[in-house]
Design a protein around this motif. Structure first.
Motif, PDB file in Angstrom:
ATOM      1  N   THR A   1       1.592   5.613   6.953  1.00  0.00           N
ATOM      2  CA  THR A   1       2.622   4.677   6.450  1.00  0.00           C
ATOM      3  C   THR A   1       2.400   3.556   7.541  1.00  0.00           C
ATOM      4  O   THR A   1       2.803   2.538   7.843  1.00  0.00           O
ATOM      5  CB  THR A   1       3.670   5.227   6.588  1.00  0.00           C
TER       6      THR A   1
ATOM      7  N   ASN B   1       5.210  11.549   0.206  1.00  0.00           N
ATOM      8  CA  ASN B   1       4.995  11.269   1.850  1.00  0.00           C
ATOM      9  C   ASN B   1       5.571  12.330   2.689  1.00  0.00           C
ATOM     10  O   ASN B   1       4.345  13.046   3.775  1.00  0.00           O
ATOM     11  CB  ASN B   1       6.235  10.437   2.249  1.00  0.00           C
TER      12      ASN B   1
ATOM     13  N   ILE C   1       4.748   5.373  -1.591  1.00  0.00           N
ATOM     14  CA  ILE C   1       6.114   4.916  -1.852  1.00  0.00           C
ATOM     15  C   ILE C   1       7.051   6.351  -2.547  1.00  0.00           C
ATOM     16  O   ILE C   1       7.866   5.340  -2.617  1.00  0.00           O
ATOM     17  CB  ILE C   1       5.760   4.303  -3.008  1.00  0.00           C
ATOM     18  N   ASP C   2       6.360   6.757  -2.485  1.00  0.00           N
ATOM     19  CA  ASP C   2       7.053   8.155  -3.138  1.00  0.00           C
ATOM     20  C   ASP C   2       7.568   8.809  -1.351  1.00  0.00           C
ATOM     21  O   ASP C   2       6.987   9.817  -1.089  1.00  0.00           O
ATOM     22  CB  ASP C   2       7.095   8.799  -3.877  1.00  0.00           C
TER      23      ASP C   2
ATOM     24  N   GLY D   1       9.029  -1.623  -1.294  1.00  0.00           N
ATOM     25  CA  GLY D   1       8.864  -0.594  -2.265  1.00  0.00           C
ATOM     26  C   GLY D   1       7.583   0.426  -1.328  1.00  0.00           C
ATOM     27  O   GLY D   1       7.708   1.579  -1.000  1.00  0.00           O
ATOM     28  N   LEU D   2       7.344  -0.446  -0.253  1.00  0.00           N
ATOM     29  CA  LEU D   2       6.339   0.135   0.268  1.00  0.00           C
ATOM     30  C   LEU D   2       6.493   1.146   2.003  1.00  0.00           C
ATOM     31  O   LEU D   2       7.833   0.249   2.708  1.00  0.00           O
ATOM     32  CB  LEU D   2       4.627  -0.361   1.119  1.00  0.00           C
TER      33      LEU D   2
ATOM     34  N   ASP E   1       1.598   7.769  -5.352  1.00  0.00           N
ATOM     35  CA  ASP E   1       2.914   8.555  -4.710  1.00  0.00           C
ATOM     36  C   ASP E   1       2.821   8.148  -3.280  1.00  0.00           C
ATOM     37  O   ASP E   1       3.642   7.895  -3.081  1.00  0.00           O
ATOM     38  CB  ASP E   1       3.496   8.542  -5.684  1.00  0.00           C
TER      39      ASP E   1
END
Ligand SMILES: Cc1cc2nc3c(=O)[nH]c(=O)nc-3n(C[C@H](O)[C@H](O)[C@H](O)COP(=O)(O)OP(=O)(O)OC[C@H]3O[C@@H](n4cnc5c(N)ncnc54)[C@H](O)[C@@H]3O)c2cc1C
Length: 546
Positions: free
Chosen positions: A338, A305, A300-301, A493-494, A297
């Motif tokens: 990211t 992150n 995405i979370d 969602g990324l 995750d």
């Protein structure tokens, strides 16, 4: 004469064509494509702007240039002989070794006889009646071929910053992606490096070893992690060689074709203690594990992150002595992973050297380059050398630098003005018989693994066309819509798609690239291959053939 005979007649009119296939670019993609199409018995000519093979590994001879893929996972996998014969000497090979490797492959398969060097393609126009491509080189010479294959590279169009006065500087000036072949020394010199992306990081840590004084101009920092490179002994290489089948299988199965696979656990499935121990181990492990093998995750979370970013920020604070400088080196505008994660070797420690200074050009923008150096809104600096580590007009840049026109005379640049639209990253509707290698929306990651797949898929398509007497192939607009929908869904969602980077099509140094687009395919490589395999197995129903 029936229709089929008519087609044959037209097809047989090949003497009007100089080649069956023109390939633009002699990097990893172009070289392999040449080999496979030659095996089909086709007459292929590769046009390459440089004077040698290797693409990325020909141009990027800047100090410190090296892989961040493990060497043995990056090399070609198609030839057992190559795997048997070639020894990698470092886990993350430096540029000279990779350039040597690609020359060895080119010579082994006698590729250079079909590669025309120092030949930059300026125009490529589709000729409807002939169902062929006409290309024009910068020197004005022209050639025709049935198929056009672009192997122009995702990171091959170097960009300079949009600053006035670049031409005025009287000292030495280099762009990392156009680094000269002659030796460049830094001893005793006052050197400026502009840019702190993956290339900037590699350059800075190398230049700092011998420089007189180094000033780093940073717009925004990136999250870097230690590379932990090391030599490969003969014995270790033998072990690696034995493990090739398993290694390539792992690359095929992983999301981005690296040897690292995403950890199936979520960040919050484990205790804090376990989490920190896992990250400690990843930070200490060679390669991209911390990026490509982290909790599932992490990208995405937001909270997951934030935690991993905090972990890396702590490391930066530990390694950089001056707290003010440490804070300048910690990214604020994006989380770890990211954007592309530069890998480093003592990069942060460079900023502990007395002869190194970090300047934030977000706080004090560069006004202009002067004959003597660089003028920011605050100070004037004098330099003996300026290094532009300002990267590339990524993914579509090399296409934009060629005047490519399709069936209706439409310019590719125009067709892509709102963002690239492709079918499986290989075809563009309205541009028949043009096939792209590492085009927009193909799987990236550890790129040669995707290149081999792309090249073989294109070979199979051409073989299918030849076998069935087709002289042109285009993709159906509705197929493009369906593919682009898939690409779009895969990006949802990324966290990385909420960030300005070359991955989202943004480059402040390039006109028209200020808006985020769906510049790349963010699904997994296995999903990509599944889609393309399905298309091929069903007889390319998404394409129209004539
Ligand atoms: C510094 C750097 C480090 C990298 N490290 C990694 C890594 O560790 N792992 C990884 O997976 N990827 C890495 N990459 C990405 C790398 O680009 C790919 O791995 C791979 O080399 C792409 O191969 P290619 O043949 O598709 O393109 P390229 O190697 O870019 O080759 C394209 C060729 O096309 C030629 N060309 C372009 N336009 C024209 C024209 N109009 N006329 C004639 N010739 C033209 C260029 O001169 C060039 O030689 C890195 C990229 C850079 C810049």
């Amino acid at each position: 004469m029936n229709v089929r005979d008519d087609e044959r007649h037209e097809k047989d009119a090949r003497p009007a064509l100089d080649f069956d296939v023109i390939v633009i670019g002699a990097g990893i993609s172009g070289m392999y494509q040449l080999l496979l199409l030659r095996e089909l018995g086709l007459k292929v000519r590769v046009f390459e702007a440089g004077t040698g093979v290797g693409g990325t590994w020909y141009w990027n001879r800047y100090p410190g240039a090296r892989f961040d893929s493990e060497s043995y996972s990056y090399g070609y996998s198609f030839s057992q002989e190559v795997l048997d014969e070639w020894d990698w000497t470092e886990h993350f090979a430096p540029q000279p070794e990779t350039e040597r490797y690609l020359n060895y492959v080119a010579d082994k398969f006698d590729l250079k006889r079909d590669i025309q060097f120092s030949s930059r393609v300026a125009k490529a126009h589709y000729m409807d009646a002939a169902r062929a491509w006409g290309i024009t080189l910068e020197d004005g010479s022209q050639y025709r071929a049935r198929y056009l294959i672009t192997a122009v590279g995702p990171l091959s169009a170097p960009t300079y910053p949009r600053i006035e006065g670049i031409e005025d500087f009287e000292g030495e000036a280099y762009h990392t992606g156009l680094w000269p072949k002659h030796p460049v020394t830094f001893e005793g010199k006052r050197v400026a490096v502009i840019g702190t992306g993956a290339t900037g990081v590699q350059t800075i840590q190398e230049v700092a070893k011998t420089v007189g004084h180094l000033t780093v101009f940073q717009r925004r920092p990136n999250w870097c992690k230690p590379l932990h490179n090391g030599p490969i002994s003969k014995a270790e290489m033998e072990e690696i060689r034995k493990g090739y089948p398993e290694l390539f299988k792992r690359c095929q199965e992983s999301a981005a074709c690296f040897i690292h696979t995403i950890d199936p656990r979520g960040t919050f499935d484990v205790s804090e203690e376990e989490r920190l121990a896992f990250w400690e181990q990843q930070y200490a492990t060679p390669g991209f594990g911390m990026w490509q093998g982290n909790f599932r995750d992490m990208l995405i979370d937001r909270e997951a992150n934030r935690l991993v970013s905090e972990f890396v920020a702590k490391k930066i604070r530990e390694r950089v002595h001056d707290p003010k400088v440490a804070e300048m080196l910690i990214p604020r505008d994006h989380g770890f992973g990211t954007r592309r994660v530069p890998q480093e070797t003592h990069y942060y420690e460079v900023f502990n050297q007395d002869n190194v200074e970090l300047v934030s050009i977000l706080d004090t923008p560069i006004e202009r380059i002067t004959p003597k150096g660089i003028k920011t809104i605050e100070r004037e600096f004098e330099f003996d050398m300026i290094i532009y580590a300002t990267g590339f007009d990524a993914i579509t840049g090399a296409f934009d630098r060629i005047d490519i026109r399709g069936a209706e005379g439409e310019a590719l640049k125009q067709a892509w003005s709102g963002g690239a639209k492709t079918y499986v990253g290989v075809l563009v509707s309205g541009f028949p018989n043009m096939f792209m290698l590492v085009g927009p929306h193909t799987a990236l990651g550890n790129i040669p693994r995707s290149i081999e797949y792309n090249v073989e898929w294109v070979r199979d398509l051409i073989r299918f066309m030849e076998a069935n007497g087709h002289t042109s192939a285009d993709c159906k607009p509705e197929a493009v819509e369906e593919w682009m929908k898939f690409v779009f869904e895969k990006g949802e969602g990324l966290l990385s798609n909420e960030i300005d980077s070359w991955m989202t099509g943004v480059n402040i140094n390039v006109e028209g690239k200020q808006q985020r687009t769906i510049a790349r395919y963010s699904g997994t490589a296995p999903e990509y291959r599944q889609w393309c395999d399905r298309v091929a197995a069903a007889g390319y129903k998404e394409l129209t053939f004539e």
